[in-house]
Design a protein around this motif. Structure first.
Motif, PDB file in Angstrom:
ATOM      1  N   ILE A 154       0.880  -1.244  -0.088  1.00  0.00           N
ATOM      2  CA  ILE A 154       0.032  -0.083   0.020  1.00  0.00           C
ATOM      3  C   ILE A 154       0.821   1.216  -0.013  1.00  0.00           C
ATOM      4  O   ILE A 154       0.627   2.297  -0.750  1.00  0.00           O
ATOM      5  N   ILE A 155       1.890   1.282   0.747  1.00  0.00           N
ATOM      6  CA  ILE A 155       2.808   2.521   1.048  1.00  0.00           C
ATOM      7  C   ILE A 155       3.486   2.572  -0.297  1.00  0.00           C
ATOM      8  O   ILE A 155       3.568   3.853  -0.896  1.00  0.00           O
ATOM      9  N   LYS A 156       4.083   1.631  -0.917  1.00  0.00           N
ATOM     10  CA  LYS A 156       4.661   1.838  -2.096  1.00  0.00           C
ATOM     11  C   LYS A 156       4.056   2.254  -3.182  1.00  0.00           C
ATOM     12  O   LYS A 156       4.185   3.230  -4.008  1.00  0.00           O
ATOM     13  N   LYS A 157       2.741   1.971  -3.211  1.00  0.00           N
ATOM     14  CA  LYS A 157       1.756   2.432  -4.404  1.00  0.00           C
ATOM     15  C   LYS A 157       1.567   3.806  -4.263  1.00  0.00           C
ATOM     16  O   LYS A 157       1.497   4.667  -5.227  1.00  0.00           O
ATOM     17  N   SER A 158       1.292   4.254  -2.976  1.00  0.00           N
ATOM     18  CA  SER A 158       1.155   5.626  -2.761  1.00  0.00           C
ATOM     19  C   SER A 158       2.353   6.484  -2.931  1.00  0.00           C
ATOM     20  O   SER A 158       2.306   7.734  -3.493  1.00  0.00           O
ATOM     21  N   LEU A 159       3.563   6.066  -2.762  1.00  0.00           N
ATOM     22  CA  LEU A 159       4.703   6.852  -2.820  1.00  0.00           C
ATOM     23  C   LEU A 159       5.165   6.996  -4.301  1.00  0.00           C
ATOM     24  O   LEU A 159       5.594   7.975  -4.929  1.00  0.00           O
ATOM     25  N   ASN A 160       4.823   5.915  -5.054  1.00  0.00           N
ATOM     26  CA  ASN A 160       5.167   5.776  -6.611  1.00  0.00           C
ATOM     27  C   ASN A 160       4.007   6.778  -7.475  1.00  0.00           C
ATOM     28  O   ASN A 160       4.492   7.316  -8.573  1.00  0.00           O
ATOM     29  N   ASN A 161       3.071   7.134  -6.747  1.00  0.00           N
ATOM     30  CA  ASN A 161       2.040   8.007  -7.329  1.00  0.00           C
ATOM     31  C   ASN A 161       2.064   9.497  -6.997  1.00  0.00           C
ATOM     32  O   ASN A 161       1.461  10.399  -7.599  1.00  0.00           O
ATOM     33  N   ALA A 162       2.931   9.738  -5.862  1.00  0.00           N
ATOM     34  CA  ALA A 162       3.219  10.919  -5.724  1.00  0.00           C
ATOM     35  C   ALA A 162       4.071  11.883  -6.696  1.00  0.00           C
ATOM     36  O   ALA A 162       4.406  11.132  -7.554  1.00  0.00           O
ATOM     37  N   LEU A 163       3.537  13.203  -6.530  1.00  0.00           N
ATOM     38  CA  LEU A 163       4.678  14.111  -7.480  1.00  0.00           C
ATOM     39  C   LEU A 163       6.060  13.828  -7.258  1.00  0.00           C
ATOM     40  O   LEU A 163       6.861  13.709  -8.090  1.00  0.00           O
ATOM     41  N   PHE A 164       6.344  13.716  -6.031  1.00  0.00           N
ATOM     42  CA  PHE A 164       8.010  13.195  -5.800  1.00  0.00           C
ATOM     43  C   PHE A 164       7.760  12.861  -4.131  1.00  0.00           C
ATOM     44  O   PHE A 164       6.694  13.112  -3.535  1.00  0.00           O
ATOM     45  N   VAL A 165       8.842  12.238  -3.566  1.00  0.00           N
ATOM     46  CA  VAL A 165       8.873  11.623  -2.216  1.00  0.00           C
ATOM     47  C   VAL A 165      10.143  12.548  -1.639  1.00  0.00           C
ATOM     48  O   VAL A 165      11.255  12.677  -2.446  1.00  0.00           O
ATOM     49  N   VAL A 166      10.183  12.749  -0.594  1.00  0.00           N
ATOM     50  CA  VAL A 166      10.982  13.390   0.284  1.00  0.00           C
ATOM     51  C   VAL A 166      11.634  12.485   1.476  1.00  0.00           C
ATOM     52  O   VAL A 166      10.611  11.950   2.273  1.00  0.00           O
ATOM     53  N   ALA A 167      12.955  12.157   1.304  1.00  0.00           N
ATOM     54  CA  ALA A 167      13.557  11.175   2.512  1.00  0.00           C
ATOM     55  C   ALA A 167      14.158  12.260   3.497  1.00  0.00           C
ATOM     56  O   ALA A 167      14.895  13.000   2.836  1.00  0.00           O
ATOM     57  N   VAL A 168      14.153  12.069   4.643  1.00  0.00           N
ATOM     58  CA  VAL A 168      14.727  12.968   5.501  1.00  0.00           C
ATOM     59  C   VAL A 168      16.148  12.625   5.822  1.00  0.00           C
ATOM     60  O   VAL A 168      16.955  13.288   6.359  1.00  0.00           O
ATOM     61  N   SER A 169      16.726  11.612   5.223  1.00  0.00           N
ATOM     62  CA  SER A 169      18.313  11.427   5.101  1.00  0.00           C
ATOM     63  C   SER A 169      18.375  10.306   3.602  1.00  0.00           C
ATOM     64  O   SER A 169      17.549   9.682   3.289  1.00  0.00           O
ATOM     65  N   LYS A 170      19.709  10.438   3.462  1.00  0.00           N
ATOM     66  CA  LYS A 170      20.387   9.382   2.397  1.00  0.00           C
ATOM     67  C   LYS A 170      20.028   7.950   2.850  1.00  0.00           C
ATOM     68  O   LYS A 170      19.788   7.185   1.906  1.00  0.00           O
ATOM     69  N   PHE A 171      20.100   7.726   4.119  1.00  0.00           N
ATOM     70  CA  PHE A 171      19.982   6.306   4.663  1.00  0.00           C
ATOM     71  C   PHE A 171      18.672   5.843   4.416  1.00  0.00           C
ATOM     72  O   PHE A 171      18.447   4.751   3.926  1.00  0.00           O
ATOM     73  N   LEU A 172      17.576   6.524   4.585  1.00  0.00           N
ATOM     74  CA  LEU A 172      16.166   6.490   4.397  1.00  0.00           C
ATOM     75  C   LEU A 172      15.826   6.381   3.071  1.00  0.00           C
ATOM     76  O   LEU A 172      15.106   5.458   2.396  1.00  0.00           O
ATOM     77  N   LYS A 173      16.365   7.208   2.215  1.00  0.00           N
ATOM     78  CA  LYS A 173      16.361   7.118   0.511  1.00  0.00           C
ATOM     79  C   LYS A 173      16.590   5.769   0.029  1.00  0.00           C
ATOM     80  O   LYS A 173      15.946   5.068  -0.545  1.00  0.00           O
ATOM     81  N   LYS A 174      18.016   5.411   0.598  1.00  0.00           N
ATOM     82  CA  LYS A 174      18.398   3.968  -0.022  1.00  0.00           C
ATOM     83  C   LYS A 174      17.492   2.789   0.352  1.00  0.00           C
ATOM     84  O   LYS A 174      17.079   1.948  -0.495  1.00  0.00           O
ATOM     85  N   LYS A 175      16.857   2.912   1.546  1.00  0.00           N
ATOM     86  CA  LYS A 175      15.953   1.835   2.125  1.00  0.00           C
ATOM     87  C   LYS A 175      14.777   1.899   1.212  1.00  0.00           C
ATOM     88  O   LYS A 175      14.171   0.821   0.664  1.00  0.00           O
ATOM     89  N   LEU A 176      14.011   3.030   0.842  1.00  0.00           N
ATOM     90  CA  LEU A 176      13.080   3.287   0.178  1.00  0.00           C
ATOM     91  C   LEU A 176      13.185   2.706  -1.457  1.00  0.00           C
ATOM     92  O   LEU A 176      12.306   2.152  -1.902  1.00  0.00           O
TER      93      LEU A 176
END
Length: 381
Positions: A154-176
């Motif tokens: 569910i989360i992936k679908k909503s993230l992929n349909n957003a205009l863009f995603v913000v991660a608060v760190s490179k560490f979290l971006k890598k995980k996403l």
């Protein structure tokens, strides 16, 4: 530009520190000329249910203005079923949005903080009303296995349909990216209020003064820190650790302190506001961070902004801004004791003013809003 914030957590009377970093961002956007509102559906935990609070939290709606920002709240009891929670959040947010549009016209953007359940709500309402949305992700849930496979889907679908995603760190971006998020991910940190968290000269302590600030939950590993300090006490008698925070592990920690002769060394201060925390930071020698995972580590950045050096067991997110000029990065609890013993004999000097300016330049409110504004222009908002 009209923006509606959809946070999954936000400060309330019974939990004043929940999502306080989101409130900081809301206020910063307002101060920088954006027209902002907050829609918050507070899912009150069933574990905390009491007869006296049942009617207080059962579908209670209210709105108020704070610092010129309109807030629309609904309090309701939570549910253990994700599908029901998603439907409640969608239904309640849709009602708020319809009323908002009637009074103010259509907003230009929805900003979700944390993904579940609000990003799913934003995705559906975005299609219904033709309003773009973005998701600012903070969650450690991707690392601690609290998200089921169905929830991740569910989360992936909503993230992929957003205009863009913000991660608060490179560490979290890598995980996403690792879990399959294909959308564009910008890295923008949290706001640190450099007007509150600033270096003030205090009298030097005649004993080692340590500080830890966290929710008292298992992943923060405070019990392991206490065990480590029990060993340290065999060589260093004069130290004091102040624990700021509350949570389900508190009684366990109090019991450990009592049983292991640490009552003179450990202070439990409970939850404190930012001003009191900043004051404590300026009176301390080191901030300790021993969490198993942090996606950003706000209290670490706040400490550095106060010129307080940190000793950090590597937890991921803080690596974006910690360095040898403001912190010690270690691998385990015994390393913390080694550093403390070494610095009692031969203290390392830190440039506290430089530490403050370093954080201010990267994370002050205006700088963070500027980064968001640049990204908005990039996507023609």
């Amino acid at each position: 530009m009209k923006i509606i914030f959809l946070p999954s957590e936000y400060p309330t009377d019974d939990n004043k520190l929940a999502g306080v970093f989101i409130k900081d961002q809301v206020n910063a956007f307002k101060k920088n000329g954006f027209k902002v509102s907050v829609f918050y559906n507070y899912f009150y935990s069933l574990r905390r249910i009491r007869l006296i609070t049942f009617f207080k939290f059962f579908f209670k709606n209210f709105s108020f203005k704070n610092k010129g920002i309109k807030h629309y709240y609904t309090f309701l009891y939570s549910t253990f079923f994700d599908g029901i929670k998603l439907q409640f959040d969608l239904y309640l947010t849709n009602l708020k949005l319809k009323n908002y549009i009637t009074e103010n016209g259509k907003p230009d953007l929805l900003i979700c903080h944390f993904s579940f359940p609000v990003s799913n709500t934003a995705m559906i309402l975005s299609k219904k009303y033709n309003i773009p949305y973005i998701v600012v992700e903070h969650s450690t849930g991707y690392f601690t296995n609290i998200f089921s496979k169905s929830k991740i889907k569910i989360i992936k679908k909503s993230l992929n349909n957003a205009l863009f995603v913000v991660a608060v760190s490179k560490f979290l971006k890598k995980k996403l990216l690792n879990i399959g998020v294909k959308n564009k991910i910008q890295v923008i940190g949290n706001i640190i209020d450099s007007k509150i968290f600033k270096f003030k000269k205090e009298k030097k302590n005649n004993f080692l003064k340590l500080l830890i600030i966290c929710e008292l939950v298992e992943k923060k590993r405070v019990i392991k820190l206490l065990a480590s300090l029990k060993e340290l006490k065999k060589e260093i008698k004069d130290f004091q650790l102040t624990i700021v925070g509350d949570g389900p592990e508190k009684n366990k920690l109090l019991s450990y302190v009592k049983k292991n002769g640490l009552k003179k060394n450990i202070i439990f201060s409970g939850v404190l506001n930012k001003y009191k925390i900043a004051k404590l930071m300026n009176k301390s020698d080191y901030l300790l961070s021993v969490s198993s995972v942090e996606t950003f580590g706000i209290t670490i950045a706040e400490a550095i902004s106060c010129g307080l050096p940190c000793i950090i067991i590597d937890s991921g997110g803080p690596q974006d801004y910690i360095n040898q000029e403001n912190s010690y990065l270690v691998n385990n609890f015994s390393d913390i004791n080694k550093i403390l013993k070494k610095n009692i004999k031969n203290p390392k000097k830190f440039n506290k003013k430089k530490m403050h300016l370093y954080i201010k330049k990267r994370f002050c409110p205006n700088e963070i809003v500027k980064l968001y504004s640049k990204t908005f222009k990039k996507y023609s908002l």
